[in-house]
Write a protein that holds these residues in place. Structure first.
Motif, PDB file in Angstrom:
ATOM      1  N   LYS A  65       0.788  -0.666   0.491  1.00 12.23           N
ATOM      2  CA  LYS A  65      -0.048   0.011  -0.147  1.00 12.23           C
ATOM      3  C   LYS A  65       1.164   0.775   0.125  1.00 12.23           C
ATOM      4  O   LYS A  65       1.878   1.049   0.795  1.00 12.23           O
ATOM      5  CB  LYS A  65      -1.515  -0.239   1.196  1.00 12.23           C
ATOM      6  CG  LYS A  65      -1.913  -1.469   1.435  1.00 12.23           C
ATOM      7  CD  LYS A  65      -2.705  -1.026   2.092  1.00 12.23           C
ATOM      8  CE  LYS A  65      -3.976  -1.975   2.177  1.00 12.23           C
ATOM      9  NZ  LYS A  65      -5.000  -1.983   3.515  1.00 12.23           N
ATOM     10  N   CYS A  66       0.266   2.143  -0.620  1.00 16.00           N
ATOM     11  CA  CYS A  66       1.226   3.222  -1.161  1.00 16.00           C
ATOM     12  C   CYS A  66       0.449   4.565   0.314  1.00 16.00           C
ATOM     13  O   CYS A  66      -0.181   4.029   1.218  1.00 16.00           O
ATOM     14  CB  CYS A  66       0.986   3.713  -2.224  1.00 16.00           C
ATOM     15  SG  CYS A  66      -1.056   4.579  -2.866  1.00 16.00           S
ATOM     16  N   GLU A  67       0.564   5.229   0.291  1.00 22.17           N
ATOM     17  CA  GLU A  67       0.474   6.125   0.710  1.00 22.17           C
ATOM     18  C   GLU A  67      -1.491   6.694   1.229  1.00 22.17           C
ATOM     19  O   GLU A  67      -1.831   6.566   0.020  1.00 22.17           O
ATOM     20  CB  GLU A  67       0.567   7.810   0.725  1.00 22.17           C
ATOM     21  CG  GLU A  67       1.910   8.658   1.388  1.00 22.17           C
ATOM     22  CD  GLU A  67       3.263  10.059   1.040  1.00 22.17           C
ATOM     23  OE1 GLU A  67       3.129  10.646   1.888  1.00 22.17           O
ATOM     24  OE2 GLU A  67       3.032  10.422  -0.562  1.00 22.17           O
ATOM     25  N   SER A  68      -1.797   7.038   1.360  1.00 21.58           N
ATOM     26  CA  SER A  68      -3.751   6.713   1.090  1.00 21.58           C
ATOM     27  C   SER A  68      -3.981   7.921   0.617  1.00 21.58           C
ATOM     28  O   SER A  68      -3.461   8.903   0.545  1.00 21.58           O
ATOM     29  CB  SER A  68      -4.421   7.261   2.939  1.00 21.58           C
ATOM     30  OG  SER A  68      -3.910   8.662   3.447  1.00 21.58           O
ATOM     31  N   GLU A  69      -5.372   7.844   0.136  1.00 22.95           N
ATOM     32  CA  GLU A  69      -5.873   9.226  -0.917  1.00 22.95           C
ATOM     33  C   GLU A  69      -5.852  10.069   0.077  1.00 22.95           C
ATOM     34  O   GLU A  69      -5.673  11.157  -0.605  1.00 22.95           O
ATOM     35  CB  GLU A  69      -6.831   8.236  -1.253  1.00 22.95           C
ATOM     36  CG  GLU A  69      -7.778   8.692  -2.148  1.00 22.95           C
ATOM     37  CD  GLU A  69      -9.081   8.931  -2.804  1.00 22.95           C
ATOM     38  OE1 GLU A  69      -9.729   9.595  -2.971  1.00 22.95           O
ATOM     39  OE2 GLU A  69      -9.198   7.795  -2.167  1.00 22.95           O
ATOM     40  N   ASP A  70      -5.861   9.978   1.229  1.00 25.34           N
ATOM     41  CA  ASP A  70      -6.352  11.879   1.850  1.00 25.34           C
ATOM     42  C   ASP A  70      -4.482  12.182   1.888  1.00 25.34           C
ATOM     43  O   ASP A  70      -5.073  13.612   1.757  1.00 25.34           O
ATOM     44  CB  ASP A  70      -6.829  11.399   3.570  1.00 25.34           C
ATOM     45  CG  ASP A  70      -8.069  11.009   3.266  1.00 25.34           C
ATOM     46  OD1 ASP A  70      -8.766  11.066   2.244  1.00 25.34           O
ATOM     47  OD2 ASP A  70      -8.085  10.368   4.635  1.00 25.34           O
ATOM     48  N   LYS A  71      -3.922  11.770   2.094  1.00 28.08           N
ATOM     49  CA  LYS A  71      -2.730  12.430   1.862  1.00 28.08           C
ATOM     50  C   LYS A  71      -2.167  12.708   0.413  1.00 28.08           C
ATOM     51  O   LYS A  71      -1.682  13.559   0.291  1.00 28.08           O
ATOM     52  CB  LYS A  71      -1.003  11.225   2.419  1.00 28.08           C
ATOM     53  CG  LYS A  71      -1.788  11.183   4.142  1.00 28.08           C
ATOM     54  CD  LYS A  71      -0.127  10.172   4.512  1.00 28.08           C
ATOM     55  CE  LYS A  71      -0.168  10.684   5.827  1.00 28.08           C
ATOM     56  NZ  LYS A  71       0.695   9.095   6.678  1.00 28.08           N
ATOM     57  N   ILE A  72      -1.940  12.156  -0.271  1.00 28.43           N
ATOM     58  CA  ILE A  72      -2.202  12.391  -1.840  1.00 28.43           C
ATOM     59  C   ILE A  72      -3.541  13.622  -2.833  1.00 28.43           C
ATOM     60  O   ILE A  72      -2.563  14.105  -3.124  1.00 28.43           O
ATOM     61  CB  ILE A  72      -2.337  11.242  -2.665  1.00 28.43           C
ATOM     62  CG1 ILE A  72      -1.222   9.917  -2.068  1.00 28.43           C
ATOM     63  CG2 ILE A  72      -2.064  11.771  -4.577  1.00 28.43           C
ATOM     64  CD1 ILE A  72      -1.836   8.728  -3.089  1.00 28.43           C
ATOM     65  N   SER A  73      -4.288  13.130  -1.759  1.00 24.78           N
ATOM     66  CA  SER A  73      -5.284  14.312  -1.730  1.00 24.78           C
ATOM     67  C   SER A  73      -5.129  15.549  -1.899  1.00 24.78           C
ATOM     68  O   SER A  73      -4.799  16.816  -1.870  1.00 24.78           O
ATOM     69  CB  SER A  73      -6.565  14.396  -1.566  1.00 24.78           C
ATOM     70  OG  SER A  73      -7.347  12.933  -2.231  1.00 24.78           O
ATOM     71  N   LEU A  74      -4.176  15.705  -0.463  1.00 28.14           N
ATOM     72  CA  LEU A  74      -3.500  16.939   0.335  1.00 28.14           C
ATOM     73  C   LEU A  74      -2.105  17.638  -0.208  1.00 28.14           C
ATOM     74  O   LEU A  74      -2.091  19.264  -0.527  1.00 28.14           O
ATOM     75  CB  LEU A  74      -3.204  16.978   1.470  1.00 28.14           C
ATOM     76  CG  LEU A  74      -4.241  16.357   2.902  1.00 28.14           C
ATOM     77  CD1 LEU A  74      -3.465  16.373   4.137  1.00 28.14           C
ATOM     78  CD2 LEU A  74      -4.858  17.754   3.065  1.00 28.14           C
ATOM     79  N   LYS A  75      -1.221  16.418  -0.772  1.00 29.06           N
ATOM     80  CA  LYS A  75      -0.474  17.077  -1.871  1.00 29.06           C
ATOM     81  C   LYS A  75      -0.843  17.976  -3.010  1.00 29.06           C
ATOM     82  O   LYS A  75      -0.561  18.331  -3.401  1.00 29.06           O
ATOM     83  CB  LYS A  75       0.376  15.610  -1.951  1.00 29.06           C
ATOM     84  CG  LYS A  75       1.093  15.792  -1.137  1.00 29.06           C
ATOM     85  CD  LYS A  75       1.921  14.323  -1.545  1.00 29.06           C
ATOM     86  CE  LYS A  75       2.527  13.559  -0.053  1.00 29.06           C
ATOM     87  NZ  LYS A  75       4.051  12.189  -0.472  1.00 29.06           N
ATOM     88  N   LEU A  76      -1.692  16.944  -3.776  1.00 31.79           N
ATOM     89  CA  LEU A  76      -2.114  17.694  -4.666  1.00 31.79           C
ATOM     90  C   LEU A  76      -2.717  19.590  -4.710  1.00 31.79           C
ATOM     91  O   LEU A  76      -3.130  20.185  -5.609  1.00 31.79           O
ATOM     92  CB  LEU A  76      -3.358  16.607  -5.810  1.00 31.79           C
ATOM     93  CG  LEU A  76      -2.606  15.223  -6.140  1.00 31.79           C
ATOM     94  CD1 LEU A  76      -3.155  14.292  -6.032  1.00 31.79           C
ATOM     95  CD2 LEU A  76      -1.587  15.797  -7.988  1.00 31.79           C
TER      96      LEU A  76
END
Length: 430
Positions: free
Chosen positions: A359-370
């Motif tokens: 598993k990679c980073e959660s979708e929430d963390k990726i959404s924050l970066k984007l």
């Protein structure tokens, strides 16, 4: 006109014609073997091609024994040739393709042979002129129906080969029933020969150095993440980095890597179809979500299209030099370069997640970066920034298109990260 005769000595130094040809032939064979060995050492696909060729040779030798072993030949007779035909027709490069074609051939042979025997028996019972009429009607109805089914997309994708074998077997059995009295015995012997050929193919394909379509699909999708990450780095170096013209020309040609990603749709669909037929093996269990690979592949192709669109956005239509780009100021270049670098790292991380099935980073963390990237890009694209660095109308439009493409790329990255996370959930990533 005179002619000169030259005596050819037959002494110890002379090489007989036959031995010379043999030596030349052996030299050619040795050179070819050396080339094959070099290719297999340096090329993984070349090694698999050699392995597949050897496996096919072993399968052909195995079924050829049906002719050589008297007890088996007495049972199937000349129908043993059908076993050899089965090996030649169904033994494919990938194990899933062999299993798919083998099962299709088996189902088509059973249905075609069974219905052909019934139609032939009915024709034999009627006799006379009605015998030929019944056979003609049966051939027309079943041949037309099976041909129509081959044009239905779902059937064509999975069972096209089986439908073709059904047509072939049905026609051969029912027509031969007009002249042969023992039609049921003929159908039985041919089915037995096909089963023998399929069994040999299945054993060798699945158990002797198997080549899995699922592994090929998995590795192919992972490699595309890396190709696009390298493409973004190449774009950043070529158009956003502080390099001179010579360094820019010698930079990474990101366009070719993006274009190679664009031409993967047919390959993905074929490999997914084969992978669905394969049994549990290695890291792939039953009911693995192969459909997600199709969706991820589609998103990667969309992303490659967006990356390719960045290049013309930064080309100035009023400058004669083909390699020159819009004059981006340092205040604009630095944040854009940082955004592109972050997306390249994100692509590498997503690809590594699929490769290692973790598993990679959660979708929430990726959404924050984007989301942070969107905010930074919005500041870059503010009217004051555009007006400061792009006085010409054409340059302003080009920069606006560039920002719009960057926004599209961020949205596509968000969708891609979502698909990878869903694949991890469905595929049981650790």
């Amino acid at each position: 006109m005179g002619s000169t005769v030259i005596d050819i000595p037959q002494g110890e130094g002379a090489v007989p014609c036959g031995k010379g040809k043999t030596k030349k032939f052996l030299d050619i064979c040795c050179r070819q073997m050396v080339l094959i060995l070099r290719e297999t050492k340096s090329n993984r696909h070349g090694t698999r091609r050699v392995i597949h060729s050897i496996k096919v040779g072993i399968a052909l030798v195995s079924v050829s024994l049906l002719f050589l072993l008297d007890p088996v030949y007495e049972q199937v007779g000349d129908n043993a040739m059908w076993a050899i035909m089965t090996v030649v027709l169904i033994f494919e490069f990938f194990a899933g393709a062999t299993l798919s074609k083998g099962l299709n051939r088996g189902i088509g042979t059973i249905l075609g042979g069974g219905l052909g025997c019934l139609a032939a028996a009915l024709a034999q019972a009627v006799g006379g002129v009605g015998k030929a009429i019944i056979v003609g009607i049966a051939v027309f109805i079943f041949g037309a129906a099976a041909t129509y089914s081959r044009q239905v997309p779902k059937i064509k994708r999975k069972f096209d080969y089986g439908a073709m074998i059904f047509i072939l077997t049905f026609n051969m059995v029912v027509v031969s029933g007009l002249r042969a009295e023992q039609v049921f015995e003929i159908a039985r012997d041919r089915l037995a020969a096909v089963a023998m050929g399929f069994g040999v193919c299945l054993f060798i394909s699945l158990l002797v150095f198997p080549i899995w379509a699922s592994d090929e699909l998995h590795d192919s999708v992972v490699s595309r993440f890396q190709l696009l990450a390298i493409s973004l780095e190449g774009f950043s170096k070529e158009y956003l980095g502080n390099v001179n013209e010579n360094e820019r020309k010698s930079g990474i040609n990101f366009s070719s890597k993006c274009k190679s990603v664009l031409h993967t749709k047919t390959k993905d669909e074929t490999l997914v179809n084969f992978a669905r037929w394969e049994p549990w093996h290695g890291k792939f269990g039953f009911f693995y979500p192969w459909g997600k690979y199709l969706k991820i592949g589609e998103d990667l192709r969309d992303l490659a299209t967006i990356i390719l669109s960045l290049k013309p956005c930064l080309k100035s239509p009023i400058q004669p030099s083909e390699s020159s780009s819009l004059g981006l100021g340092q205040a604009v270049k630095e944040p854009c370069e940082a955004i592109v670098a972050s997306q390249a790292r994100m692509l590498s991380e997503l690809g590594e997640s699929i490769k290692k099935m973790k598993k990679c980073e959660s979708e929430d963390k990726i959404s924050l970066k984007l989301k942070s990237m969107r905010q930074e890009l919005s500041l870059v694209a503010s009217p004051s920034t555009v007006g400061t660095h792009h006085s010409a109308k054409t340059e302003g439009l080009g920069f606006a298109s560039f920002v719009y493409s960057m926004m599209e790329m961020i949205e596509k990255m968000e969708e891609l990260a979502k698909q990878v996370e869903q694949l991890g959930q469905l595929g049981g990533f650790s």
